[in-house]
Design an enzyme around this catalytic site. Sequence first.
Site, short mmCIF file in Angstrom:
data_model
loop_
_atom_site.label_atom_id
_atom_site.label_comp_id
_atom_site.label_asym_id
_atom_site.label_seq_id
_atom_site.Cartn_x
_atom_site.Cartn_y
_atom_site.Cartn_z
N CYS A 1 0.83 -1.20 0.00
CA CYS A 1 0.00 0.00 0.00
C CYS A 1 0.86 1.24 0.00
CB CYS A 1 -0.93 -0.01 1.22
SG CYS A 1 -2.04 1.40 1.26
N GLY B 1 5.81 -8.30 7.85
CA GLY B 1 7.26 -8.21 7.95
C GLY B 1 7.69 -6.80 8.33
N ASP B 2 8.90 -6.47 7.91
CA ASP B 2 9.51 -5.20 8.28
C ASP B 2 8.65 -4.00 7.86
OD1 ASP B 2 11.73 -3.64 9.31
OD2 ASP B 2 12.12 -3.11 7.22
N GLY B 3 8.14 -4.01 6.64
CA GLY B 3 7.33 -2.88 6.15
C GLY B 3 6.05 -2.70 6.95
N SER B 4 5.36 -3.80 7.20
CA SER B 4 4.10 -3.74 7.93
C SER B 4 4.30 -3.26 9.36
CB SER B 4 3.44 -5.12 7.97
OG SER B 4 3.14 -5.55 6.67
N ASP C 1 10.39 -16.21 5.82
CA ASP C 1 11.86 -16.28 5.83
C ASP C 1 12.43 -16.72 7.18
OD1 ASP C 1 11.61 -15.31 3.27
OD2 ASP C 1 12.14 -13.27 3.81
N ARG D 1 17.78 -37.48 -13.85
CA ARG D 1 18.00 -36.05 -14.09
C ARG D 1 18.33 -35.34 -12.79
NH1 ARG D 1 18.19 -37.02 -19.06
NH2 ARG D 1 16.49 -36.61 -20.48
N ARG E 1 14.75 -14.37 0.03
CA ARG E 1 15.43 -13.10 -0.20
C ARG E 1 16.83 -13.07 0.42
NH1 ARG E 1 12.31 -7.52 0.63
NH2 ARG E 1 11.46 -8.82 2.26
#
Length: 197
Positions: free
Chosen positions: A37, A66-69, A114, A149, A158
């Site tokens: 947002c 996370g960090d932003g919220s 994470d 394979r 991240r």
Amino acid sequence: QGYEGLVEGGDNIKQANWLSVSNIIQLGGTVIGSARCKAFTTRAGRLRAARNLVEHGITNLCVIGGDGSLTGADIFRSEWSGLLEELVREGQISEEVARENCRLNIVGLVGSIDNDFCGTDMTIGTDSALHRIMEVIDAITTTAQSHQRTFVLEVMGRHCGYLALVSGLASGADWLFIPESPPEDGWEDLMCERLGE
């Protein structure tokens, strides 16, 4: 839709009841939605969010993110009294309404697959993410074996290699890259030698 719902208001803000959460435990992700947002990063956006909360008589928020919220929640909390004063000045709410809603209580919960937050064993979402990764690995392992394979699987994380490390250990991966331990020079030759074995 997170802060987007606070800023936009309307049908985004509604009371949850038992039916709202029935039969969702097996679902991945968040059923209430999540959105970046841009408006909430501005004071004007936070002013609209404050107006919408006051209109619904909401002064308690549970912010999962996370960090932003969580940074956004802290800014919102610190500005709350000023936002109410501005709404009174603009005639959008009365002084009495401002007094009734003068305190904003916020509980912050780290929701990050994470698992990169100090002070907690496992953040909200990590266990579900690991479960999904292992389901995928189980599904492709038989294909890799039958076709002889090599499969490369990239997981989210991240700047944090927790998901890659734990899923790599759990699945017996032959090679692993994580940001906390960049590969040493000559890793390509070592990897080819391992694959040759």
